[in-house]
Design an enzyme around this catalytic site. Structure first.
Site, PDB file in Angstrom:
ATOM      1  N   GLU A 155       0.790 -18.629 -16.997  1.00 39.78           N
ATOM      2  CA  GLU A 155       1.324 -19.127 -15.736  1.00 39.78           C
ATOM      3  C   GLU A 155       0.943 -18.195 -14.598  1.00 39.78           C
ATOM      4  O   GLU A 155       0.817 -16.980 -14.806  1.00 39.78           O
ATOM      5  CB  GLU A 155       2.850 -19.257 -15.816  1.00 39.78           C
ATOM      6  CG  GLU A 155       3.324 -20.241 -16.876  1.00 39.78           C
ATOM      7  CD  GLU A 155       4.838 -20.335 -16.955  1.00 39.78           C
ATOM      8  OE1 GLU A 155       5.515 -19.605 -16.199  1.00 39.78           O
ATOM      9  OE2 GLU A 155       5.346 -21.148 -17.760  1.00 39.78           O
TER      10      GLU A 155
ATOM     11  N   HIS B 138       7.515 -24.408 -14.003  1.00 41.16           N
ATOM     12  CA  HIS B 138       8.573 -23.578 -14.595  1.00 41.16           C
ATOM     13  C   HIS B 138       9.833 -23.596 -13.727  1.00 41.16           C
ATOM     14  O   HIS B 138      10.369 -22.548 -13.340  1.00 41.16           O
ATOM     15  CB  HIS B 138       8.082 -22.135 -14.779  1.00 41.16           C
ATOM     16  CG  HIS B 138       8.829 -21.403 -15.878  1.00 41.16           C
ATOM     17  ND1 HIS B 138       8.244 -20.441 -16.661  1.00 41.16           N
ATOM     18  CD2 HIS B 138      10.127 -21.473 -16.283  1.00 41.16           C
ATOM     19  CE1 HIS B 138       9.136 -19.962 -17.512  1.00 41.16           C
ATOM     20  NE2 HIS B 138      10.288 -20.572 -17.301  1.00 41.16           N
TER      21      HIS B 138
END
Length: 401
Positions: A261, A284
């Site tokens: 990420e 997220h």
């Protein structure tokens, strides 16, 4: 004692800073996730660190900052901290296992409906002028079966919400869990996958859950079923998921966490799932609601307060748990030591030689360390702590009041 200095990073909710300032602590707040190099420069100026999910607390960071009193993860997960080294250094690590439960559960329910109605694709097409008014492939969730993998705080909350909407709920957990409502426990993951129209993952990141959902498991899922992952990015083999989607065996997925990420909102996000039909990708944000972040800020700040001012370690994930009342009219000494025979006797001998009366004593241990709390009647608590600190098996000793 001077007030502990606290550093909060990754744009932790302002309420945490406000609460800690009200308690008399010194607090600084920064918006980004510091690198290991930056932490090594910053932490000598602080006694306590608060992080979220992006900041990595490595062995090097911990061993070069032995003065750190505690670390707080303002999130559920703690895998970004080397918990073993933190324990050996006598640093309890706290988290917020409950505060974002509802937010994640609501997102899962929303994504389940969105997938079943193909809302992601239809929304995108409407934005570019395409009018896809059709019932083909669009279904109600009522009467379908939801399979929940991991029946903890979030999984069980999803169970309650889903059942209230008319879904049948089954779940699988490696630990025996009490079913809520009419939910039914499955004996194996394979058994759950075969009967579920929707599969939602709510497991921690462990060696056992890494790549838990791969080609074999996708083949076991019902044809035209859906996958939702709001747990950890390493749980799903993304390339295998893409293959299952493109072969039309799986009808869609909603993914909130990824193996890799971006470190910040300024970095570019890339995933093999981009451009695949009926795929919802979110950055997220399962627990990223104002309510959840406020509650998380309050929860971990309270853990800091209780540990720093009282010595209570209840809720620490890597440390013996002791929940303590305040004892008036005494001084409280805290000692972390290696869990070896004879340590308690050595400490009590020091107290006895000083002529100090022990009003109360609490000890909790695990296989590596012991956490001792002593309430003593003595005007020389600090000097006692300094003498105890010199014992060869002491890890750290301090006086809280």
């Amino acid at each position: 004692m001077s007030a502990p200095r606290i550093l909060l990073v990754e744009n932790i909710h302002e309420v945490a800073k406000e609460k800690l300032l009200d308690e008399g602590f010194k607090v600084d707040l920064i918006a980004h996730a510091p690198s290991e190099e930056e932490l090594l420069k910053l932490l000598p100026n602080y006694d306590v660190l608060g992080i979220r999910s992006k900041t990595e607390i490595t062995k090097k960071v911990l061993e070069n900052n032995k003065h750190l009193l505690t670390i707080g993860c303002f999130c559920i997960g703690t895998n970004q901290v080397d918990l073993k080294v933190a324990r050996e250094e006598g640093v309890p690590v706290f988290n917020a296992p409950h505060s974002n439960t509802r937010s994640v559960a609501e997102l899962v329910i929303a994504e389940m409906i969105a997938l079943s109605r193909q809302l992601g694709d239809r929304n995108t097409k409407a934005h570019v002028g395409e009018w896809v008014k059709s019932a083909a492939g669009s279904k109600e969730v009522r009467g379908k079966t939801l399979g929940i993998v991991g029946y903890g705080h979030i999984g069980s909350q999803v169970s309650i919400l889903a059942e209230s909407m008319g879904l049948k709920v089954v779940f699988f957990d490696v630990l025996k869990k009490l079913p809520l409502g009419n939910a039914v426990a499955m004996s194996t993951l394979e058994e759950l996958l075969k009967v579920s129209d929707f599969v939602t993952l709510h497991v921690p990141e462990t060696p056992e859950t890494k790549d838990m959902m791969g080609a074999k498991q996708f083949a076991q899922m019902k044809k035209d079923s859906y996958l939702i992952n709001a747990s950890r990015g390493t749980v799903v083999v993304i390339e295998d998921l893409v293959a299952a989607l493109k072969s039309k065996h799986i009808a869609g997925c909603a993914i909130d966490v990824f193996p890799e990420e971006p470190a910040s909102n300024k970095e570019k996000f890339q995933s093999p799932l981009q451009g695949v039909s009926n795929v919802i990708l979110t950055p997220h944000i399962g627990g990223s609601t104002e309510e959840a972040q406020y509650a998380i800020g309050m929860e971990v700040a309270e853990s800091f307060r209780r540990y720093l001012k009282i010595g209570s370690s209840s809720g620490a994930v890597n440390f013996p748990n002791v929940d303590l009342p305040v004892k008036h009219g005494t001084s409280r000494l805290l000692n972390v030591h290696k869990n070896q025979p004879g340590v308690l006797g050595e400490i009590n001998s020091i107290i006895s030689r000083a002529g100090a009366n022990i009003e109360g004593q609490f000890l909790s241990t695990d296989e590596r360390i012991g956490y001792l709390v002593m309430d003593v009647h003595s005007s020389h608590a600090q000097s006692l702590a300094e003498e105890i600190e010199k014992l060869p098996r002491s890890i750290r000793t301090r006086v809280v009041y």
